[in-house]
Design a protein around this motif. Structure first.
Motif, PDB file in Angstrom:
ATOM      1  N   ASN A 197      61.772  14.370  48.440  1.00  0.00           N
ATOM      2  CA  ASN A 197      62.242  14.140  49.804  1.00  0.00           C
ATOM      3  C   ASN A 197      62.133  15.395  50.666  1.00  0.00           C
ATOM      4  N   VAL A 198      62.010  16.542  50.025  1.00  0.00           N
ATOM      5  CA  VAL A 198      61.769  17.797  50.740  1.00  0.00           C
ATOM      6  C   VAL A 198      60.276  18.093  50.776  1.00  0.00           C
ATOM      7  N   ASN A 199      59.630  17.933  49.637  1.00  0.00           N
ATOM      8  CA  ASN A 199      58.202  18.219  49.518  1.00  0.00           C
ATOM      9  C   ASN A 199      57.510  17.062  48.798  1.00  0.00           C
ATOM     10  N   PRO A 200      56.919  16.116  49.530  1.00  0.00           N
ATOM     11  CA  PRO A 200      56.264  14.970  48.895  1.00  0.00           C
ATOM     12  C   PRO A 200      54.886  15.281  48.321  1.00  0.00           C
ATOM     13  N   LYS A 201      54.414  16.507  48.486  1.00  0.00           N
ATOM     14  CA  LYS A 201      53.104  16.899  47.980  1.00  0.00           C
ATOM     15  C   LYS A 201      53.161  17.043  46.463  1.00  0.00           C
ATOM     16  N   LEU A 202      52.329  16.290  45.745  1.00  0.00           N
ATOM     17  CA  LEU A 202      52.301  16.381  44.290  1.00  0.00           C
ATOM     18  C   LEU A 202      51.424  17.559  43.864  1.00  0.00           C
ATOM     19  N   PRO A 203      51.932  18.428  42.983  1.00  0.00           N
ATOM     20  CA  PRO A 203      51.215  19.666  42.623  1.00  0.00           C
ATOM     21  C   PRO A 203      50.160  19.440  41.548  1.00  0.00           C
ATOM     22  N   PHE A 204      49.265  18.503  41.808  1.00  0.00           N
ATOM     23  CA  PHE A 204      48.222  18.169  40.846  1.00  0.00           C
ATOM     24  C   PHE A 204      46.886  18.005  41.569  1.00  0.00           C
ATOM     25  N   GLU A 205      45.815  18.173  40.817  1.00  0.00           N
ATOM     26  CA  GLU A 205      44.484  18.006  41.382  1.00  0.00           C
ATOM     27  C   GLU A 205      44.174  16.526  41.600  1.00  0.00           C
ATOM     28  N   ASP A 206      43.188  16.273  42.425  1.00  0.00           N
ATOM     29  CA  ASP A 206      42.740  14.905  42.644  1.00  0.00           C
ATOM     30  C   ASP A 206      42.315  14.274  41.317  1.00  0.00           C
ATOM     31  N   ASN A 207      42.539  12.964  41.208  1.00  0.00           N
ATOM     32  CA  ASN A 207      42.043  12.182  40.060  1.00  0.00           C
ATOM     33  C   ASN A 207      42.521  12.749  38.718  1.00  0.00           C
ATOM     34  N   SER A 208      43.810  13.052  38.631  1.00  0.00           N
ATOM     35  CA  SER A 208      44.353  13.692  37.430  1.00  0.00           C
ATOM     36  C   SER A 208      44.959  12.710  36.426  1.00  0.00           C
ATOM     37  N   PHE A 209      45.484  11.571  36.897  1.00  0.00           N
ATOM     38  CA  PHE A 209      46.293  10.719  36.026  1.00  0.00           C
ATOM     39  C   PHE A 209      45.731   9.302  35.923  1.00  0.00           C
ATOM     40  N   ASP A 210      45.928   8.725  34.754  1.00  0.00           N
ATOM     41  CA  ASP A 210      45.554   7.333  34.514  1.00  0.00           C
ATOM     42  C   ASP A 210      46.666   6.376  34.917  1.00  0.00           C
ATOM     43  N   VAL A 211      47.906   6.835  34.797  1.00  0.00           N
ATOM     44  CA  VAL A 211      49.067   5.993  35.102  1.00  0.00           C
ATOM     45  C   VAL A 211      50.152   6.837  35.751  1.00  0.00           C
TER      46      VAL A 211
END
Length: 309
Positions: A197-211
């Motif tokens: 709610n403060v920082n909605p930016k996920l600290p991961f690269e594009d196309n990182s997760f399957d689920v």
């Protein structure tokens, strides 16, 4: 109780008292989960509605038209009839613009979420039958354990993720608000403490997760479109996002539009997040409630990232 899906919204605008003719979705949990031990009366809830208001006039009119198209039985406010939930997101004619306003994402308690979740809670927020059904659903929906190259993100995680017993992947990331809870979660290979709610930016690269999974926490997101856009970004093409929820929550921290509506409405609300964030297939809903009316209900709204996104 109103039979037409969305009628609650109309009641709430001209006559706020009528909004409480149906059971608020999170009331049972409120009475035993206010961290500071505060007693919140029905009168204070009504005052909250008056203060916040709901900017859903167009949304309510559209919901009424959807109810007319699909039939009243498909949109009971309580969603107790089996099969109701599965119908909610079928053949939806979405409004052109996202229908919610800023005030719809306000909460009764706007104090720091970090303070609210500072103390670890080693409890489960849904009952055992609901947990069993969610785990069963995961056993069918998640990639098989120990699948090469699979990465999973458990968003709004805690000390338990409700995955099948012994479930493992090379990478299972937990993202939550309390480090002590995340440390205790045996399924995680790594974790991150972050207030979305403060920082909605996920600290991961594009196309990182399957689920990506989220259990009984989507109702706390105050910036849901930003979060769902980030989910689309970090999912691999064809990746699956599973949002599960019940009618239990920390009422003072759940968003206004959630606490004033019922289960079928919640399905539509989550579906709208997928739709307006973009990059997802049309969302679908499943009712996995184990014993309707006798134990906690359990619902899933899910979608896949477009293969060409």
């Amino acid at each position: 109780m109103a039979n037409n899906f969305g009628i609650k919204f109309q009641h709430r605008i001209p006559n706020l008292a009528a909004a409480y003719s149906f059971q608020a979705s999170c009331v049972p949990q409120l009475l035993r989960s206010d961290r500071r031990g505060r007693k919140i009366s029905y009168r204070s809830r009504l005052q909250r509605r008056v203060v916040l208001g709901i900017g859903v006039s167009f949304w309510s009119q559209w919901m009424m038209s959807m109810a007319g198209n699909l039939g009243n039985k498909a949109f009971l406010a309580s969603a107790r009839q089996k099969g109701v939930i599965e119908e909610v997101l079928k053949n939806v004619d979405w409004p052109e613009l996202f229908p919610f306003k800023e005030e719809d994402f306000q909460r009764f308690d706007e104090s720091s979420d970090s303070d609210f979740y500072e103390t670890p809670r080693f409890v489960t927020h849904i009952d055992d039958p609901a947990i069993t059904e969610l785990t069963k659903y995961y056993s069918e929906a998640l990639p098989p354990s120990n699948t090469t190259g699979v990465a999973v993100l458990d968003m709004c995680s805690s000390w338990v993720s409700h995955y099948p017993k012994g479930y493992k992947q090379d990478r299972i990331v937990g993202m939550g608000m309390n480090e002590e809870e995340l440390k205790r979660n045996p399924v995680l290979t790594e974790y991150i403490v972050q207030d979305l709610n403060v920082n909605p930016k996920l600290p991961f690269e594009d196309n990182s997760f399957d689920v990506i999974t989220n259990v009984v926490s989507v109702d706390y997101l105050t910036k849901p479109i930003e979060v769902f856009k980030e989910m689309s970004r970090v999912l691999k093409p064809g990746g699956l996002a599973i949002m599960s929820f019940s009618n239990r929550c920390f009422w003072t921290k759940a968003i206004s539009i959630w606490t004033s509506t019922g289960d079928a409405d919640h399905v539509m609300i989550i579906g709208s997040y997928f739709h307006y964030a973009g990059g997802f297939e049309p969302p679908q809903a499943v009712d996995i409630s184990p014993n309707p009316g006798r134990s906690d209900p359990m619902y899933v709204v899910y979608s896949r990232k477009l293969a060409t996104a």
